[in-house]
Structure formats: structure tokens, C-alpha cells
Design a protein around this motif. Structure first.
Motif, mmCIF file in Angstrom:
data_model
loop_
_atom_site.group_PDB
_atom_site.id
_atom_site.type_symbol
_atom_site.label_atom_id
_atom_site.label_comp_id
_atom_site.label_asym_id
_atom_site.label_seq_id
_atom_site.Cartn_x
_atom_site.Cartn_y
_atom_site.Cartn_z
ATOM 1 N N ILE A 146 18.115 19.762 -23.425
ATOM 2 C CA ILE A 146 18.111 20.795 -24.472
ATOM 3 C C ILE A 146 17.627 20.210 -25.789
ATOM 4 C CG2 ILE A 146 19.627 22.259 -25.879
ATOM 5 C CD1 ILE A 146 21.287 22.744 -23.374
ATOM 6 N N ASN A 147 18.109 18.996 -26.125
ATOM 7 C CA ASN A 147 17.686 18.348 -27.368
ATOM 8 C C ASN A 147 16.183 18.118 -27.391
ATOM 9 O OD1 ASN A 147 20.289 18.340 -28.353
ATOM 10 N ND2 ASN A 147 20.734 16.256 -27.653
ATOM 11 N N ARG A 148 15.652 17.663 -26.251
ATOM 12 C CA ARG A 148 14.212 17.407 -26.180
ATOM 13 C C ARG A 148 13.409 18.707 -26.342
ATOM 14 N NH1 ARG A 148 12.362 12.544 -24.115
ATOM 15 N NH2 ARG A 148 10.342 13.470 -24.650
ATOM 16 N N ARG A 149 13.889 19.742 -25.690
ATOM 17 C CA ARG A 149 13.174 21.007 -25.821
ATOM 18 C C ARG A 149 13.233 21.538 -27.252
ATOM 19 N NH1 ARG A 149 15.212 22.452 -20.536
ATOM 20 N NH2 ARG A 149 16.906 23.633 -21.487
ATOM 21 N N ARG A 150 14.378 21.385 -27.889
ATOM 22 C CA ARG A 150 14.490 21.841 -29.270
ATOM 23 C C ARG A 150 13.576 21.046 -30.203
ATOM 24 N NH1 ARG A 150 20.860 23.274 -30.613
ATOM 25 N NH2 ARG A 150 20.978 25.136 -29.262
ATOM 26 N N GLN A 200 10.526 22.537 -32.319
ATOM 27 C CA GLN A 200 10.373 22.317 -33.753
ATOM 28 C C GLN A 200 8.980 21.799 -34.081
ATOM 29 O OE1 GLN A 200 13.598 19.697 -34.790
ATOM 30 N NE2 GLN A 200 15.164 21.328 -34.764
ATOM 31 N N ARG A 201 8.494 20.898 -33.210
ATOM 32 C CA ARG A 201 7.137 20.387 -33.436
ATOM 33 C C ARG A 201 6.111 21.514 -33.289
ATOM 34 N NH1 ARG A 201 9.003 16.026 -30.214
ATOM 35 N NH2 ARG A 201 7.881 16.873 -28.407
ATOM 36 N N TYR A 202 6.314 22.359 -32.268
ATOM 37 C CA TYR A 202 5.401 23.474 -32.076
ATOM 38 C C TYR A 202 5.469 24.442 -33.249
ATOM 39 C CZ TYR A 202 5.179 21.863 -27.227
ATOM 40 O OH TYR A 202 5.006 21.117 -26.108
ATOM 41 N N ASP A 203 6.704 24.714 -33.731
ATOM 42 C CA ASP A 203 6.847 25.613 -34.872
ATOM 43 C C ASP A 203 6.162 25.050 -36.112
ATOM 44 O OD1 ASP A 203 8.264 27.352 -33.303
ATOM 45 O OD2 ASP A 203 10.240 26.701 -34.010
ATOM 46 N N ALA A 204 6.322 23.733 -36.302
ATOM 47 C CA ALA A 204 5.677 23.095 -37.457
ATOM 48 C C ALA A 204 4.155 23.171 -37.332
ATOM 49 C CB ALA A 204 6.142 21.635 -37.573
ATOM 50 N N ALA A 205 3.669 22.916 -36.097
ATOM 51 C CA ALA A 205 2.219 22.983 -35.881
ATOM 52 C C ALA A 205 1.713 24.407 -36.083
ATOM 53 C CB ALA A 205 1.879 22.494 -34.469
ATOM 54 N N PHE A 206 2.493 25.395 -35.601
ATOM 55 C CA PHE A 206 2.096 26.786 -35.757
ATOM 56 C C PHE A 206 2.073 27.178 -37.234
ATOM 57 C CE2 PHE A 206 3.028 31.378 -35.740
ATOM 58 C CZ PHE A 206 1.970 31.812 -34.969
ATOM 59 N N ALA A 207 3.071 26.696 -37.974
ATOM 60 C CA ALA A 207 3.100 26.981 -39.413
ATOM 61 C C ALA A 207 1.880 26.380 -40.101
ATOM 62 C CB ALA A 207 4.384 26.436 -40.033
ATOM 63 N N GLN A 208 1.512 25.162 -39.664
ATOM 64 C CA GLN A 208 0.317 24.540 -40.228
ATOM 65 C C GLN A 208 -0.935 25.337 -39.899
ATOM 66 O OE1 GLN A 208 0.316 20.539 -38.731
ATOM 67 N NE2 GLN A 208 1.896 19.825 -40.153
#
Length: 833
Positions: A158-162, A166-174
Motif C-alpha cells: 500500500i505504501n509503495r502504491r501511494r 503521489q509521483r503520478y499526481d506530481a507528474a500530472f500536475a506538472q
């Protein structure tokens, strides 16, 4: 409500609850556990499926419901003596299910329940004691270790997926930030690129209107074509970016489908210069006259698809059919485009929606472009709620079928005839001269649609004998013949024209001999041009037809405009283009200077650039509206800008601009805006300036179809003497026309052409004592007279204009007849010329 993409996960979760509940019910009944628990288990399963199927509640609520049912059932299973050694297996199943939900709290609750169950076994059931056998103790200990390990592994996953999320969300925000920056960048790049392109296209157009050598004209036309092509590619890139970013904003404005059709005909007339294809535009006359939608985007889609058809059609023709299907919300605009080109294979049809795809890609391909046309067309249609479907039968051409939802503002027919019951037409075309059967069908459909849609009596003849038979058996009013048929028997049709209207459907470079009584409608042929001719509205419709030919269809004599732009070369272009309409153009380089000009001078229109240092266009507009307590509240102000990102029009109108013209300036767009914002009396319709060699021929028609008119012949400057004898200052007239004799001749011709109508209007207003409108008409006569150099007539019209404004009826009655006589003398001198 839960999102669509969550359905599969929650279906699996509901299935797991159902299977687990079913197994637990079976065990309960076999092991004779508490039977009262079975209805509770069934109720829990029912709730899970009820909320799943109904999609009631949020995602968290549904997850908690399923987890609660599973935890209760897990606890019920674990508090029985026989289940001690099976608890770890069930706990691992629970942990696996909860890890799918990424809920660490549920993992911890499972572990706590497992511990509570062990304590229950130790304290109440006494199945876990210090004197239990070694084998049982090992099994219990192994169960604890396995359960703890399962919890830890699940927590790690679960931690790894989260972290990944978060990395995907950050990349999407970028990416979103980059997308916004890209839109801003495109807006700036659009502005910077359009400025020099505007200069190239605008100045080349101004130069082409001059008397230049054929070699220079050819070079300037090449420069203009290259500039327009580059401008088109920039537009395509911007449109494609907006489509990809889903920022395309379709407008919902009232428009006339006939105007859209005219714009499209204009483009095809220019594009179809290589193969001379048979272009047939077939519109159902019963389509509502005023629709609600985005006319510009519809026109853009049609131009893209027609350009595509023209590229890949070497011979034959193209047919555009426009229909309208009534619906509760308004209706669907249905457009079908057929061509006789090379067609497409099934694999090409599958790939043609891909960006940058070109069916003839490779070093030998004969068509240009970036391969963005079809994706852009589909994106524009999707934004408007419509769609496009393509079909092709091997090498037998391509079909495009378009449907676009539209509102209806006026459901009266778009094309009507005022005297349909008095008309009887015959069409004579020899079908064997067309190499393609499809082209014959195109014309047959057009004729049938016109006859049925307009309610007129019409017949077809496929040979000369058939035409003669129709003449004997019917009282014909019009005969339509093709150019080839006319050239086979010119004398017969000239004689026939003495008794009825004979119309030649001809190529654009065809002209009748001087003195001919026939009429000419030039290709591309459309239902609208035929209807205009049958209505006898040639004079009134000359604007649309001249516009379609790229000419100067009207003049705005006496109109003063101010153009504000921080780029000097844009001002040069604007002055040249606007000046070609007889407009007095003043320019300035900043918003501050514009405010000073407006405070000291009155203007009929102000054109404002949007992006300027200091006061930008919006701020300048706001301050102009505030001058002298708001005397300019109704002044037409037009945004003249290179910012063409979708939604720009709505943005400018919300800011208070009356209209919006993108750069580079297109004459069709400019003319629509001028007609919309100027009072009708400021617009003087007429044909374009023409050379002496053109005046001996029929007036060239536009793609929408125009009737040829004879023109006077001018061989040298000697005829100007008769003008000077009539008191016309020829030098002044030439000065007004930029010393262009061709332009001056055309202005004289237009002045004379409109004189009868003007005289009738003035006499009617005089007899009706309508002095307000009388003054307006005198104002127009004053301006037009001065433009041709008729100073005395202009001065006299000015005095009567003032008398009309002041209500000096006595002065008007004393001098009206004298002015009309003077007007007649001037016109007679022009007729003599």
C-alpha cells in the motif's frame, strides 16, 4: 456516485463478500452454529449489491460497508472452538482484499480482531492454554507469524502504491502546468508569427491591386500564396493544440447557413484551379434561414474536408449536400460530401483520424500539409456535439457524412422564390460529355432538389431536339444551358434570349461577347446562385458574389476609422486594406495616443490591437467609453488581434468590444464586420475596380453565380473631357481613387449604376416629407459625388442635407428639383463616357 472506472474494482469486492458470506452460511448450517446469524449475513450481502447496482453513496461509504460486513463475518467465524487453526487463513484473505482498497486502517483492524479472537479462545473457550500440545502450539504460533507477515507485506504494498500515486499526481500536475504554459506560449507565438505574416499577406494584396507588370504580379501572387499557406498551418497547429488540451469553446450565435455556404464556395473557387472539377453545392431550400451554433467552426470543417477532396480528385467532381433534420432541441445539420477521387482503403480509413497521418506520405506525395486536417475537423465537430463518418469503396471516391446539432432561431426557409408559380425552367445538359456517371447524378440531384424544394415547374433536356420540344410544349421563362452547349449554337441562343431568359453555366474565364442578351452564372454552381437569379436579385446579391471572387464588393465612402496598433507594419497593412474600401484611415501606435485622438476627433469605428504596451486594448476601450461622460458608449470598437485561441471572441465581447477580427485580416471577415457595425447608408455597393481590357467583357461572376453586365469601353483619357464639361473635377476624383484610373472608372460606373435607385428614393422621401431620412440620403449623395469629383453636386447636396437636419422645408422645396436636374446631368455625362 462512484466513478465509472471504479466499477470493476467494486464488482470484485462485492463478489468477494458474496462468496465469503455464502461459505460462512454453509459452514454455519453444517456446524450447527448460531442460525440467527444467517439472516444477518444475507441482509449484509443484499445491502452490498443494492448499493453497488444503484451506485448509491460515495466510494468511502461503499468500501466501509463491504469492509464492515467482512469484519463482522470474520469475527463470527473466529469465535468458534473449531475455527482456531483456520483463523490465519481467513485473516490472510481479508488482508488481501483490504490491500486492494489501499486502506491500512482496515489491515490494522483485521490484525486487532485476530488478536481479540485469540484472547477469546484463551479466556473463554480455553483452546489456547499453557499445557496445549507442542503441535497445536506450533500451529498457533505459525498462524500468528503468517498473519503478521501478511499485514506487513500488505502495508508495504500500500505504501509503495501511494508513493507511486503521489509521483503520478506530481507528474500530472506538472503536465497541467506545462499545458497552461503551452497555451500562453502559443498565444504569444501566434501573435508574434502573425504580425510578419499579416504584413506579407496584406501588403502583397495592396500591391496586387496596383498596375504592375505581369512578372511582378506573378511573384507577388506567389508571395501571397506562401503567406496564406503558412498562416493556415499556424491556425491548424493552434486548433490542434486546443483540441488535444480540451480547451476548444464552440460559440452559440445566430447565423445564416447561406453565408457559410458562400464562404465555402469562395475557398473552393480559389482552390479548384488545377483540375477544373465539377463542383456542385446542393442545399435544401427548406433549411431554416437562421440557425444557432458556431458558423466559423462549421465553415472551417467544410473547408478542411473540401480541401482534402480537391487534393485527391484528379478528374470528375465534388458534390456537397446540405440537409436539416428537425429534433426537439432544434435539429441536426446534416452535410454529405462526395467526390470522384482516388478513394481510400480500409486500412487508410482506420488511420485517417490519427494525428499527422497522410495517406500519400513519402517523398513522392503530391499533397502538402501537416496531416492535421482530419483530426482537427473531428475535434471541432466533437466540441460542437457532432461527428463525421467516412466511407469509401476502393478507388471509387470518398464520402464524408457530417451531423451537427444546431438550434433554430428562424424556421422560415433559407431559400425562397417570390414568384415560383410564374416560373417554368428548362435545363439542357448533354450527359455524355461528363466522364463520370457520378457527376451526372450530382447535377440531376441539384435540379430535382431545386424544382421540388422551390415549388417551380422544371424540365430537363439531354439533347438539342429535346430542348426544342420543351419550347413548343411549355411556356418557358428560363433556359439554363452549359457552356459547351452554348458554344455549339451561339446564334440560336442569342435569338432565343429575345423571348425568354437564357442562362449560361460557364467556367470562370468565360465571357459573353459585348451586346449579348444572355446571362452568365459562373462555376462552382450552387442552389443559392440559381435561386438568386430566378428571384431577379442579381443587383442585390452582388455583394456576396463579388466577395466570393475576392474582389472589393462595396465602398464605405465618408467613413473615418482609427486603427491602433503598436506595430507600424500592421498599421501599414490596415491602412492599405481599409483604404481600398474608400475609408478614411487614421493610425496611432499606442492606447494613450488613441485616447487623445478620440477626445479631439469623432470616428465611425475604432480598431484596437489587444496586446500593446502601456494601455492594452481592453484598458484603452474602457477609457474611450468614459470620454466626455460616455459620448462613445455606442461607438463600434473592433478587436484587431493575432490572439486566435478558442474563446477569444467571447472574451473580447465580454470586455465590451463589438466585434473581433483575427490577424492576418481576411477580406471576407472584415467585410462582414463592416456591414454589421456600420449604418446601412454608409455602405455603397458596387463592383470591383477593373482595367480597360476587362470593361469590354461581361462582369466576372463569383462562385455563387453572377449575371454578366455590360460595361463601357474606355480606350484613352479623351472621354474624360465630357466629364469636365459637366463640371466634374476629374483630378479630384483620381486623387480620391489613389490615382488609379481603373478604380476611378469603376467608381463612375457605380455612381451611374445606382443613380436611378437613388433618385427614386429621394423623390419618395421628398413627396412623403420624411426630412430625417431625406437628410441621410443627401449625406450619402454628398459623399459619393465628392468621391468622383462632382464638387458642385456635392456642395448642393450638403446644403440640402443641412436643411433636412434643420427642418428647413421651404429651402428644400425651392432647391430639390434643381439638385435632381444637376444629378441627372452628371449621370448623363458618365453615360456618354
Amino acid at each position: 456516485m462512484r466513478a465509472e472506472e471504479q466499477t470493476s474494482k467494486y464488482l470484485l469486492l462485492a463478489g468477494t463478500v458474496t462468496v465469503f458470506s455464502g461459505m460462512l452460511t454453509l459452514v454455519t448450517m453444517v456446524m450447527a452454529w448460531e442460525i440467527w446469524m444467517v439472516p444477518l449475513i444475507a441482509g449484509g450481502v443484499f445491502c452490498v449489491w443494492f448499493f453497488h447496482i444503484g451506485r448509491v453513496g460515495s466510494e468511502i461509504f461503499y468500501e466501509n460497508l463491504c469492509a464492515g460486513v467482512l469484519l463482522v463475518e470474520f469475527f463470527f467465524f473466529g469465535v468458534h472452538r473449531i475455527s482456531l487453526f483456520d483463523i490465519p487463513a481467513v485473516a490472510c484473505i481479508m488482508i488481501l482484499v483490504f490491500s486492494m482498497l489501499d486502506r491500512r486502517r482496515l489491515l490494522y483492524m483485521t490484525a486487532v480482531l485476530y488478536v481479540l479472537e485469540l484472547l477469546y479462545h484463551a479466556l473463554f473457550l480455553h483452546t489456547v492454554t499453557h499445557d496445549m500440545g507442542m503441535q497445536d502450539a506450533v500451529r498457533v504460533g505459525l498462524g500468528i507469524v503468517v498473519t503478521a507477515g501478511a499485514v506487513e507485506i500488505a502495508r508495504y504494498r500500500i505504501n509503495r502504491r501511494r508513493e507511486a500515486r503521489q509521483r503520478y499526481d506530481a507528474a500530472f500536475a506538472q503536465l497541467e502546468t506545462a499545458g497552461r504554459q503551452n497555451a500562453v506560449f502559443l498565444s504569444n507565438v501566434s501573435h508574434e508569427l502573425r504580425t510578419p505574416i499579416n504584413m506579407v499577406i496584406g501588403l502583397s494584396e495592396v500591391v496586387l491591386e496596383k498596375d504592375i507588370s505581369s512578372k511582378i504580379r506573378e511573384n507577388m501572387e506567389s508571395i501571397q500564396m506562401a503567406g496564406k499557406r503558412l498562416s493556415s498551418q499556424i491556425n491548424n497547429m493552434i486548433d490542434y493544440t486546443e483540441i488535444v488540451e480540451n480547451t476548444l469553446i464552440p460559440a452559440k450565435e445566430e447565423y445564416m447557413i447561406t453565408s457559410v455556404l458562400n464562404d465555402v464556395i469562395t475557398m473552393t473557387a480559389i482552390q479548384d484551379g488545377r483540375h477544373r472539377l465539377e463542383m456542385v453545392f446542393d442545399i435544401n431550400p427548406k433549411i431554416p434561414s437562421v440557425l444557432i451554433g458556431d458558423a466559423e467552426k462549421i465553415s472551417h470543417v467544410l473547408k478542411i474536408l473540401l480541401e482534402n477532396s480537391i487534393k485527391f480528385t484528379e478528374e470528375g467532381g465534388i458534390n456537397v449536400c446540405i440537409e436539416f433534420r428537425q429534433e426537439s432541441y432544434g435539429g441536426n445539420l446534416v452535410i454529405d460530401i462526395y467526390d470522384t477521387g482516388i478513394g481510400m482503403t480500409d486500412s487508410q480509413l482506420m488511420q485517417m483520424y490519427d494525428a499527422f497521418y497522410q495517406a500519400d506520405s513519402g517523398s513522392s506525395r503530391f499533397s502538402g500539409g501537416l496531416g492535421l486536417g482530419i483530426p482537427i475537423a473531428r475535434g471541432l465537430l466533437h466540441a460542437m456535439g457532432g461527428f463525421v463518418h467516412f466511407d469509401s469503396k476502393g478507388q471509387e471516391g470518398l464520402e464524408a457524412h457530417i451531423s451537427i446539432p444546431q438550434g433554430v432561431a428562424d424556421d422560415t426557409p433559407s431559400i425562397t422564390l417570390s414568384n415560383a408559380d410564374q416560373l417554368c425552367i428548362a435545363c439542357y445538359f448533354r450527359p455524355e460529355k461528363y466522364s463520370s456517371d457520378e457527376v451526372r447524378r450530382y447535377y440531376d440531384k441539384l435540379i430535382l432538389r431545386l424544382v421540388e424544394g422551390l415549388g417551380i415547374e422544371g424540365y430537363q433536356a439531354h439533347n438539342f431536339e429535346g430542348l426544342q420540344k420543351l419550347q413548343r410544349s411549355h411556356d418557358l421563362t428560363h433556359v439554363f444551358i452549359a457552356q459547351a452547349e452554348y458554344e455549339e449554337n451561339c446564334s440560336y441562343y442569342e435569338e432565343l434570349a429575345d423571348t425568354l431568359r437564357v442562362v449560361v453555366i460557364a467556367e470562370r474565364d468565360f465571357f459573353l461577347s459585348r451586346g449579348s442578351s444572355l446571362l452568365v452564372v459562373h462555376k462552382p454552381i450552387s442552389a443559392l446562385s440559381i435561386a438568386n437569379l430566378l428571384n431577379g436579385e442579381v443587383k442585390e446579391k452582388r455583394f456576396e458574389e463579388a466577395q466570393a471572387a475576392g474582389r472589393r464588393p462595396f465602398y464605405c465612402v465618408g467613413v473615418r476609422v482609427l486603427v491602433v496598433d503598436d506595430e507600424e507594419m500592421n498599421l501599414v497593412v490596415a491602412k492599405g486594406v481599409l483604404g481600398s474600401y474608400g475609408i478614411q484611415v487614421e493610425t496611432c501606435l499606442s492606447g494613450k495616443e488613441a485616447l487623445e485622438r478620440c477626445a479631439g476627433m469623432s470616428y465611425d469605428i475604432v480598431f484596437l490591437d489587444h496586446m500593446m504596451p502601456g494601455f492594452d486594448g481592453v484598458e484603452t476601450l474602457r477609457r474611450i467609453r468614459e470620454i466626455n461622460n460616455g459620448i462613445y458608449q455606442d461607438l463600434p470598437v473592433v478587436a484587431l488581434t493575432a490572439n486566435t485561441i478558442s474563446g477569444a471572441r467571447e472574451m473580447f465581447r465580454n470586455e465590451g468590444f463589438n466585434e473581433f477580427i483575427p490577424k492576418p485580416i481576411e477580406r471576407a471577415v472584415l467585410e462582414r464586420v463592416l456591414r454589421r457595425v456600420l449604418p446601412k447608408y454608409c455602405i455603397q455597393y458596387g463592383a470591383e475596380p477593373r482595367g480597360p481590357e476587362d470593361l469590354v467583357q461581361e462582369e466576372e461572376a463569383a462562385p455563387g453565380g453572377t449575371v454578366g453586365l455590360e460595361a463601357p469601353v474606355v480606350e484613352d483619357e479623351a472621354p474624360f473631357v465630357c466629364l469636365e464639361r459637366a463640371g466634374i473635377n476629374v483630378e479630384m476624383g483620381l486623387d480620391y481613387c489613389c490615382r488609379e484610373e481603373e478604380f476611378y472608372l469603376e467608381m463612375l460606373r457605380m455612381f451611374c449604376f445606382q443613380s436611378e435607385e437613388r433618385k427614386e428614393e429621394l423623390d419618395f422621401l421628398y413627396e412623403d416629407s420624411n426630412w430625417e431620412d431625406y437628410a441621410i440620403k443627401m449625406h450619402a449623395l454628398k459623399s459619393t459625388s465628392l468621391t468622383i469629383g462632382a464638387e458642385e453636386l456635392s456642395a448642393y447636396a450638403k446644403t440640402l442635407e443641412q436643411a433636412g437636419k434643420n427642418g428647413d422645408v421651404e429651402y428644400i422645396r425651392e432647391n430639390h428639383l434643381k439638385l435632381m436636374e444637376m444629378y441627372k446631368t452628371v449621370c448623363e455625362s458618365i453615360v456618354g463616357l
